[in-house]
Write a protein that holds these residues in place. Structure first.
Motif, PDB file in Angstrom:
ATOM      1  N   ALA A  42       0.840  -1.209   0.000  1.00 34.53           N
ATOM      2  CA  ALA A  42       0.000   0.000   0.000  1.00 34.53           C
ATOM      3  C   ALA A  42       0.870   1.253   0.000  1.00 34.53           C
ATOM      4  O   ALA A  42       0.556   2.245  -0.693  1.00 34.53           O
ATOM      5  N   LYS A  43       1.966   1.228   0.751  1.00 33.49           N
ATOM      6  CA  LYS A  43       2.834   2.410   0.777  1.00 33.49           C
ATOM      7  C   LYS A  43       3.478   2.635  -0.596  1.00 33.49           C
ATOM      8  O   LYS A  43       3.620   3.770  -1.050  1.00 33.49           O
ATOM      9  N   ASP A  44       3.814   1.534  -1.275  1.00 34.71           N
ATOM     10  CA  ASP A  44       4.351   1.670  -2.647  1.00 34.71           C
ATOM     11  C   ASP A  44       3.335   2.338  -3.568  1.00 34.71           C
ATOM     12  O   ASP A  44       3.709   3.016  -4.524  1.00 34.71           O
ATOM     13  N   TRP A  45       2.049   2.114  -3.299  1.00 37.49           N
ATOM     14  CA  TRP A  45       1.003   2.712  -4.140  1.00 37.49           C
ATOM     15  C   TRP A  45       0.606   4.113  -3.629  1.00 37.49           C
ATOM     16  O   TRP A  45      -0.408   4.684  -4.069  1.00 37.49           O
ATOM     17  N   ALA A  46       1.359   4.639  -2.680  1.00 36.72           N
ATOM     18  CA  ALA A  46       1.112   5.983  -2.110  1.00 36.72           C
ATOM     19  C   ALA A  46      -0.229   6.082  -1.396  1.00 36.72           C
ATOM     20  O   ALA A  46      -0.889   7.128  -1.421  1.00 36.72           O
ATOM     21  N   VAL A  47      -0.624   4.996  -0.759  1.00 38.05           N
ATOM     22  CA  VAL A  47      -1.868   4.980   0.015  1.00 38.05           C
ATOM     23  C   VAL A  47      -1.489   4.993   1.502  1.00 38.05           C
ATOM     24  O   VAL A  47      -0.671   4.180   1.945  1.00 38.05           O
ATOM     25  N   THR A  48      -2.061   5.930   2.263  1.00 34.92           N
ATOM     26  CA  THR A  48      -1.785   6.003   3.701  1.00 34.92           C
ATOM     27  C   THR A  48      -2.357   4.764   4.398  1.00 34.92           C
ATOM     28  O   THR A  48      -3.504   4.390   4.157  1.00 34.92           O
ATOM     29  N   VAL A  49      -1.538   4.151   5.255  1.00 39.23           N
ATOM     30  CA  VAL A  49      -1.958   2.892   5.885  1.00 39.23           C
ATOM     31  C   VAL A  49      -2.322   3.093   7.354  1.00 39.23           C
ATOM     32  O   VAL A  49      -1.550   3.657   8.142  1.00 39.23           O
ATOM     33  N   SER A  50      -3.501   2.579   7.687  1.00 42.96           N
ATOM     34  CA  SER A  50      -3.967   2.591   9.077  1.00 42.96           C
ATOM     35  C   SER A  50      -4.280   1.149   9.477  1.00 42.96           C
ATOM     36  O   SER A  50      -4.705   0.348   8.650  1.00 42.96           O
ATOM     37  N   LEU A  51      -4.045   0.829  10.745  1.00 46.23           N
ATOM     38  CA  LEU A  51      -4.351  -0.527  11.247  1.00 46.23           C
ATOM     39  C   LEU A  51      -5.415  -0.442  12.330  1.00 46.23           C
ATOM     40  O   LEU A  51      -5.351   0.417  13.226  1.00 46.23           O
ATOM     41  N   PHE A  52      -6.367  -1.341  12.255  1.00 51.27           N
ATOM     42  CA  PHE A  52      -7.472  -1.377  13.224  1.00 51.27           C
ATOM     43  C   PHE A  52      -6.941  -1.996  14.523  1.00 51.27           C
ATOM     44  O   PHE A  52      -6.451  -3.125  14.524  1.00 51.27           O
ATOM     45  N   CYS A  53      -7.025  -1.254  15.615  1.00 47.48           N
ATOM     46  CA  CYS A  53      -6.439  -1.688  16.889  1.00 47.48           C
ATOM     47  C   CYS A  53      -7.490  -1.723  17.984  1.00 47.48           C
ATOM     48  O   CYS A  53      -8.352  -0.832  18.063  1.00 47.48           O
ATOM     49  N   ASP A  54      -7.375  -2.709  18.837  1.00 50.95           N
ATOM     50  CA  ASP A  54      -8.220  -2.725  20.029  1.00 50.95           C
ATOM     51  C   ASP A  54      -7.869  -1.544  20.920  1.00 50.95           C
ATOM     52  O   ASP A  54      -6.739  -1.021  20.855  1.00 50.95           O
ATOM     53  N   PRO A  55      -8.817  -1.131  21.781  1.00 48.60           N
ATOM     54  CA  PRO A  55      -8.475  -0.089  22.759  1.00 48.60           C
ATOM     55  C   PRO A  55      -7.554  -0.683  23.830  1.00 48.60           C
ATOM     56  O   PRO A  55      -7.981  -1.104  24.894  1.00 48.60           O
ATOM     57  N   ASP A  56      -6.262  -0.725  23.471  1.00 55.77           N
ATOM     58  CA  ASP A  56      -5.248  -1.370  24.310  1.00 55.77           C
ATOM     59  C   ASP A  56      -3.954  -0.577  24.112  1.00 55.77           C
ATOM     60  O   ASP A  56      -3.390  -0.582  23.001  1.00 55.77           O
TER      61      ASP A  56
END
Ligand SMILES: CC(=O)[C@@H](O)[C@H](O)COP(=O)(O)O
Ligand SMILES: NCC(=O)COP(=O)(O)O
Length: 248
Positions: free
Chosen positions: A128-142
């Motif tokens: 995704a970074k190679d395609w210039a797309v900002t990456v976010s990861l879904f995280c538990d409230p931890d």
């Protein structure tokens, strides 16, 4: 005026449209109304069974935003399967949120388990970074989660706020869940990760969250937004949610 943090999730509009073999309610039409009214962008979560958002919707939204709303953003959410990554590569959203959902999951209900999910994630993040797309990861409230997201190279996290949203009728429990969300947000902010939040956010529960984590960059809101918009209309609900976020 504070820039908008509101990304309107239009999954529920697509679900309503899919009841019939007809093109309304229009996913792109309502997305346009939301952005004209001040939303920062649109979020969609095309699930493998296309129960709501279809791949065709993703391309139509992406083209509309590029043509008519060049300053607005499209966020795609999904499990980083080969199929989903192909969609990200072709549609080139501004942002992708990788979620650990099974194909048949009813809705998203947990963040990544960083002790076992990392090899697929690392490759997906790099692509995704190679395609210039900002990456976010879904995280538990931890509060221990953000450091794993940072070490994998993600630029943002989205904190899963479902447990907080579920406490709508129990203020004492809501305070406990809110504290977990805020501590996770602070941990991520301290690591220079962008902080997003989503799932079951409402006009009622947003103010307490924003008061304690004003640095939150984005809130993607679908279910509660649609429920509100059925009463007030799409444009007025944008105003109501942005007011709840302290933006207007
Ligand atoms: C990733 C996430 O938080 C989800 O809330 C989401 O996009 C909702 O998906 P559904 O609309 O399929 O329940
Ligand atoms: N990432 C969360 C999202 O897009 C919408 O979640 P919800 O408001 O439909 O629960």
């Amino acid at each position: 005026m504070t820039p908008s943090r509101l990304s309107v999730n239009v999954n529920a509009i697509a679900m309503l449209r899919n009841r019939r073999d007809l093109p309304w309610p229009s996913v792109t039409g309502l997305a346009a109304i939301a952005m004209e009214a001040g939303a920062k962008g649109i979020t969609v979560h095309p699930r493998p069974d296309e129960r709501h958002i279809r791949k065709t919707d993703v391309f139509e939204l992406s083209e509309m935003i590029e043509d008519r709303f060049p300053n607005k953003e499209l966020c795609l959410e999904g499990y980083p399967s080969d199929d989903f990554l192909k969609l990200v590569k072709e549609a080139r959203p501004d942002q992708v949120l990788f979620v650990p959902d099974d194909p048949d999951q009813t809705t998203s209900d947990h963040g990544w388990q960083f002790d076992r999910d990392t090899s697929r994630l690392a490759d997906a993040i790099a692509s995704a970074k190679d395609w210039a797309v900002t990456v976010s990861l879904f995280c538990d409230p931890d509060p221990s989660a953000p450091k794993h997201a940072a070490s994998l190279g993600a630029e943002r996290i989205e904190i899963y706020t479902g447990p907080y949203g579920a406490c709508y009728d129990d203020p004492a429990k809501a305070e406990i869940e809110l504290t977990k969300v805020v501590e996770t947000a602070q941990a991520a902010h301290g690591l220079d990760l962008g902080v997003n939040a989503g799932h079951d956010l409402t006009v009622e529960n947003i103010p307490a969250l924003i008061a304690r984590a004003p640095f939150i960059r984005e809130m993607s809101i679908g279910h509660g937004f649609t429920a509100d918009a059925l009463i007030y209309g799409f444009a007025e609900s944008v105003r109501r949610f942005r007011t709840a976020m302290g933006e207007i």
